[in-house]
Scaffold this active site. Structure first.
Site, PDB file in Angstrom:
ATOM      1  N   GLU A   1     -12.995   5.271   4.163  1.00  0.00           N
ATOM      2  CA  GLU A   1     -13.252   4.473   5.634  1.00  0.00           C
ATOM      3  C   GLU A   1     -14.417   4.957   6.492  1.00  0.00           C
ATOM      4  OE1 GLU A   1      -8.432   4.365   5.454  1.00  0.00           O
ATOM      5  OE2 GLU A   1      -9.310   5.745   6.766  1.00  0.00           O
TER       6      GLU A   1
ATOM      7  N   ARG B   1      -9.414  -0.282   7.125  1.00  0.00           N
ATOM      8  CA  ARG B   1     -10.281   0.699   6.438  1.00  0.00           C
ATOM      9  C   ARG B   1     -10.448   1.948   7.637  1.00  0.00           C
ATOM     10  NH1 ARG B   1     -14.429  -0.925   2.105  1.00  0.00           N
ATOM     11  NH2 ARG B   1     -14.772   0.991   1.148  1.00  0.00           N
ATOM     12  N   CYS B   2      -9.395   2.385   8.102  1.00  0.00           N
ATOM     13  CA  CYS B   2      -9.390   3.131   9.452  1.00  0.00           C
ATOM     14  C   CYS B   2      -8.348   4.401   9.294  1.00  0.00           C
ATOM     15  CB  CYS B   2      -9.273   2.673  10.449  1.00  0.00           C
ATOM     16  SG  CYS B   2      -8.679   3.301  11.952  1.00  0.00           S
TER      17      CYS B   2
ATOM     18  N   GLN C   1       0.797  -1.169  -0.010  1.00  0.00           N
ATOM     19  CA  GLN C   1      -0.045  -0.079   0.067  1.00  0.00           C
ATOM     20  C   GLN C   1       0.908   1.324  -0.005  1.00  0.00           C
ATOM     21  OE1 GLN C   1      -3.133  -2.001   3.073  1.00  0.00           O
ATOM     22  NE2 GLN C   1      -3.641   0.101   2.344  1.00  0.00           N
TER      23      GLN C   1
END
Lengths: 806, 164
Positions: free
Chosen positions: A760, A384-385, A237
């Site tokens: 998110e 997802r934060c 990522q």
């Protein structure tokens, strides 16, 4: 004179710029099975690596015997920590300032830990041989419960840190203590609590979960021994950060390392960190002189490759009798597993947890976090934060409901009463963040009106009466959640990872025929960057999005960037894209003026062209300007039409939203039916409504999974219970309800195009809405809080405890 | 381990190769035939990323030995497009309705939907949801996948009616 000009609207439509529900350019290859994921890469002579993993959570390694494994046909090498020590790679730095074993050095600290790396001709031989590596273990006492980590007689987990009283984030007060992080006004908060008319207290656990993208982690390492170049393809990522880390720990010069993130099959934070498989593949490729591929399987992924949350929060919130909040206190015990491998900006060992005052004007607050080691997998990634914002949001949104219950007040009313008001922005919170913009009252009112909130409460009242009369066995719950996110890390002044400032970048080249390529420092994992970043540029420079290629993920070609996670691509790289576009536009304006034989200030930009002010029939299109850039520029100006922007955001962005969830619970089975879920998101300027909606659908489905079933749990021996898709809950299309989406638009005042990011938000805001709904269903029976996940068994146990089961 | 001679029809072409009998069909397809459309997501037949059409049934190719598929007729995502090379109605509909994000589940999902629409050319939303419940998606929340499959069903039915 030019020919007749199409209308502004027609020309805007032709650009497919911001605000257009443009079809994704990525999809053509994906729907035909022509994506290029890391496991699709096949190089001549490539070998496969596989791990021998520890069956124990805590044990000393007495010996490793490789003989039988090396005798398997096709096996080329078996690496252990002893093989990595000469090159100083038995341990690696983590993103959190700790160190982590690449391969077990003397002991293992969690079940599934990497002990040896087998390299063979194909994955079958590697797997066969891994079974034959004989490891002799001596079991040690296991520490599973984080609340016992700092007991005086707790086993010493990290012998390498023994006697060290100072860690990466300050003093350590116990051999299993990692750090204490605190923020806020402790004395003021204690006073507010002591003086309060009402104080509500609750222990709230956000269980250990896992991002579980459908594609597991993996890489292909290829060392070219002739020219000394290392190429590393992988599920990264943050490819540039991987390159820098790889250079620092391998001593290969950074210009000789090329890191490529090909298509990534979902990330959700799972692919931010550096994992032992990457290091072992690189070492094996250097040793053996051929490419080495490593792809973990699903059980390995769930068992060893990071986790998320595992926050044990104790909160106190004080208020006046009429519901005005006066103070908030929170202590967190954070279970980090065997190594501190959290993926947070360096100065924030607990991420942005201090956004936990939420959307409310809370005058004083104090937060402290203690990180501890246990015999569990390392991680602490942002699933997802944006760095613990999910934990913070869950905490405050549960606390608001707990307080509402104590005040006997409607939870929506309590929220509205305490919202930060529109005119208070920019708003500085008690814990130090400057919220950029918001209009919470409008969002909440729209949400409550759309779901007919009052009618829902009336229906619930009737349902409870019918239940009491024995006419139904189903209880209705209404969950209200309001969240404020903090995303877009971040300003270099306070956000860096391993010393790398968290800016991001975009480089644009406009070609002579009026098409362009833009390269960014981010990397899409499904977010559709190739589609949306082209839309930003189309609106900025007037070249149709269809004529702009967006490329990411190759460190040899893309400008340096910090990658995609924490909803930072739009806030940071999106801003860089707009800024680079504006540089292009500024130069294009000079060229256009030259071509039109007027002064620079006498032309203005008009969708896809520059026109002479007051003489709209005289213009040069961007395509004409692009061509002129390569053969007819004003004297003194360089030819070409290129620009690069490295964008350091002045602040983070603060998306928000109002969610309402309605559930019906069968008290005799614990089965919870999601009758309705309404999500209103305000992510500022909307670039592609179709993609935003898709992001919200996906994030809500992840929130559903977390709230209603996901958990990575351990037995008392430290065995991972259920690290396969048999047990780890990923909702299917059947459990997933139909999502209702809605929006308001409150642009960010400091972002060049006003966008805030959305990826998110639905996870951050969704979890508490589900949980609030389940708790709400039982509220009239005296329940204030039950721990997630709200699976059938736990919900049934709650009903049983309340004495209402059959 | 000794290898066996494997023959099968994949996407309309006769193929053959040597493989250990224990080789999983997904590995044979991906590594020997270079058909990397179907993916591996779990290796326990839960996620469906590896779904292929095997003798007219949707099958998770990560839990089928190549020995079991000897002589079989296999269709993968690479064989779904129309004979003239244009995209299948499902492939078009997934693009049109944003039925995918990271794309990893997509080949399996479309291959499953391809069989589903042959089993039930006019499925209700609920039937679609049950019909694809062996295929997991982590990105989309399924809503747009369901929409895409429904739209493709309409498209295929309209084409069929027009032809009749």
């Amino acid at each position: 004179m030019n020919a007749e000009v199409a209308s502004v609207e027609e020309r805007k439509q032709n650009l497919k710029g911001m605000g257009t529900a443009r079809r994704r350019v990525e999809d053509a290859r994906f729907v035909q099975g022509k994506g290029n994921y890391v496991d699709d890469i096949k190089l001549p002579g490539m070998l496969f690596g596989d791990f021998v993993r520890s069956p124990y959570a805590h044990a000393r390694i007495k010996s490793v015997n490789k003989e039988a494994a090396l005798a398997v046909p096709g096996v080329k090498a078996v690496l252990t920590a002893d093989d990595l020590k000469p090159v100083n790679l038995a341990w690696m730095p983590t993103l959190a300032g700790d160190v982590q074993m690449v391969l077990a050095d003397g002991k293992v600290l969690f079940q599934g830990q990497e002990v040896a790396f087998v390299v063979a001709d194909d994955r079958y031989a590697a797997s066969d041989a891994a079974e034959l590596v004989e490891v002799e273990y001596e079991e040690l006492p296991v520490l599973v419960d984080p609340f016992k980590a700092m007991d005086p007689d707790a086993p010493v987990l990290r012998e390498d840190l023994e006697g060290k009283t100072e860690g990466a984030h300050g003093p350590r007060r116990h051999h299993n203590h990692i750090f204490t992080w605190e923020v806020g006004d402790q004395d003021g908060t204690e006073r507010a609590l002591a003086d309060a008319e009402i104080v509500a207290k609750e222990k709230i656990t956000y269980q250990r979960v896992h991002p579980c993208p459908l594609e597991t982690a993996g890489c292909v390492a290829s060392m070219d021994k002739v020219n000394g170049h290392l190429t590393l393809w992988g599920t990264f990522q943050a490819p540039h950060a991987v390159r820098t880390v790889a250079s620092l720990i391998s001593t290969i010069p950074e210009h000789k390392i090329r890191v490529i993130s090909p298509d990534i099959g979902g990330g959700f934070g799972n692919k931010v960190g550096v994992y032992p498989g990457y290091i072992c593949s690189v070492v094996a490729s250097i040793v053996l002189g051929v490419p080495v591929k490593w792809i973990e399987d699903r059980i390995e992924n769930l068992q060893s490759t990071a986790f998320a949350r595992d926050y044990h929060m104790t909160g106190e919130i004080s208020a006046t009798r009429d519901g005005r909040i006066t103070g908030l206190k929170c202590h967190v015990l954070a279970d980090h597993g065997g190594f501190d491998a959290c993926a947070d900006p360096t100065k924030f060992p607990a991420g942005f947890f201090n956004i936990c005052t939420g959307s409310y004007d809370i005058p004083v607050a104090h937060v402290s976090v203690d990180g501890v080691y246990t015999n569990k997998a390392p991680g602490g990634v942002a699933y997802r934060c944006s760095f613990r914002v999910t934990e913070a949001s869950y905490f405050i949104e549960r606390m608001m409901d707990v307080l509402a219950r104590k005040l006997e007040m409607d939870p929506a009313e309590l929220r509205i009463k305490n919202f930060i008001k529109k005119e208070q922005f920019p708003y500085t919170s008690a814990l130090g963040w400057e919220y950029d913009s918001g209009d919470y009252h409008t969002a909440m009112e729209k949400a409550l009106e759309t779901v007919k909130y009052k009618a829902l409460r009336d229906e619930q009242k009737a349902n409870r009466e019918a239940f009491a009369r024995g006419e139904t066995r189903s209880l209705m719950g209404v969950g209200v959640g309001f969240f404020t996110e903090i995303v877009g890390a971040g300003p270099i002044k306070n956000c860096d990872i391993l010393g790398l400032g968290m800016f991001d970048s975009c480089e644009i080249r406009v070609h002579p025929t009026g098409s362009a390529i833009a390269r960014l420092g981010t990397i899409s994992q499904g977010q559709g960057h190739a589609t949306t970043f082209a839309q930003i540029l189309a609106s900025e420079i007037g070249i149709p999005a269809d004529q702009i290629t967006v490329e990411e993920g190759d460190t040899d070609t893309a400008p340096y960037g910090l990658g995609t996670y924490g909803s930072r691509s739009t806030p940071v790289a999106g801003a860089a894209t707009a800024m680079a576009g504006r540089k292009i536009k500024a130069k294009a304006q000079m060229i256009a003026a030259w071509l039109l034989e007027v002064h620079d200030d006498d032309v203005e930009f008009d969708v896809d062209r520059f026109v002479v002010k007051g003489a709209p029939e005289r213009f040069k299109t961007m395509a004409e300007v692009a061509f002129a850039a390569y053969n007819n520029v004003p004297p003194g100006l360089e030819p070409g039409l290129e620009a690069v922007s490295y964008y350091d955001p002045p602040n983070m962005t603060y998306p928000f939203g109002a969610y309402v969830c309605v559930v019906d619970i069968d008290v005799d089975t614990g089965v919870t039916d999601i009758r309705r879920f309404y999500a209103l998101d305000d992510c500022g300027t909307r670039i592609n409504p179709m993609i935003i909606e898709g992001q919200v659908h996906g994030g809500l489905t992840e929130a559903l999974a977390i709230a209603m079933g996901q958990e990575i749990s351990y037995d008392e021996m430290g065995n991972v219970k259920g690290a396969s898709l048999m047990d780890f809950f990923l909702p299917t299309a059947v459990e997933t309800p139909v999502w209702e989406t809605d929006f308001t638009v409150t642009p960010s005042p400091h972002h060049p195009i006003g966008a805030k990011g959305v990826g998110e938000s639905p996870n951050v805001g969704g979890v508490s809405a589900f949980s609030n709904a389940v708790n709400d269903a039982f509220a009239h029976l005296g329940l204030t809080h039950t721990q997630m996940p709200h699976d059938h068994w736990r919900v049934w146990k709650t009903a049983e405890r309340l004495g209402i089961t059959a | 381990m000794s290898k066996m001679h494997v023959k099968m029809n994949v996407n309309g072409a006769e193929v053959e190769g040597l493989a250990e009998p224990r080789t999983l069909l997904i590995h044979f397809l991906r590594e020997q035939l270079s058909l990397t459309g179907p993916h591996i997501g779990c290796e326990t037949s839960h996620c469906g990323a590896c779904t292929v059409d095997l003798n007219g049934k949707s099958v998770k190719s990560c839990t089928v030995f190549v020995a079991q598929s000897n002589g079989a007729e296999v269709t993968t995502i690479e064989g779904i497009a129309n004979a003239d090379g244009t995209l299948h109605a499902l492939q078009e509909a997934f693009r049109e309705h944003h039925g995918l994000q990271c794309g990893f589940c997509t080949p399996g999902m479309i291959t499953r939907a391809y069989r589903l629409l042959q089993e039930n050319p006019n499925p209700s939303e609920e039937e679609i949801r049950y019909g694809i419940s062996g295929n997991l998606c982590r990105c989309t929340g399924y809503q747009n996948i369901v929409k895409a499959i429904r739209a493709a069903a309409d498209e295929l039915n309209a084409t069929r009616e027009a032809a009749q």
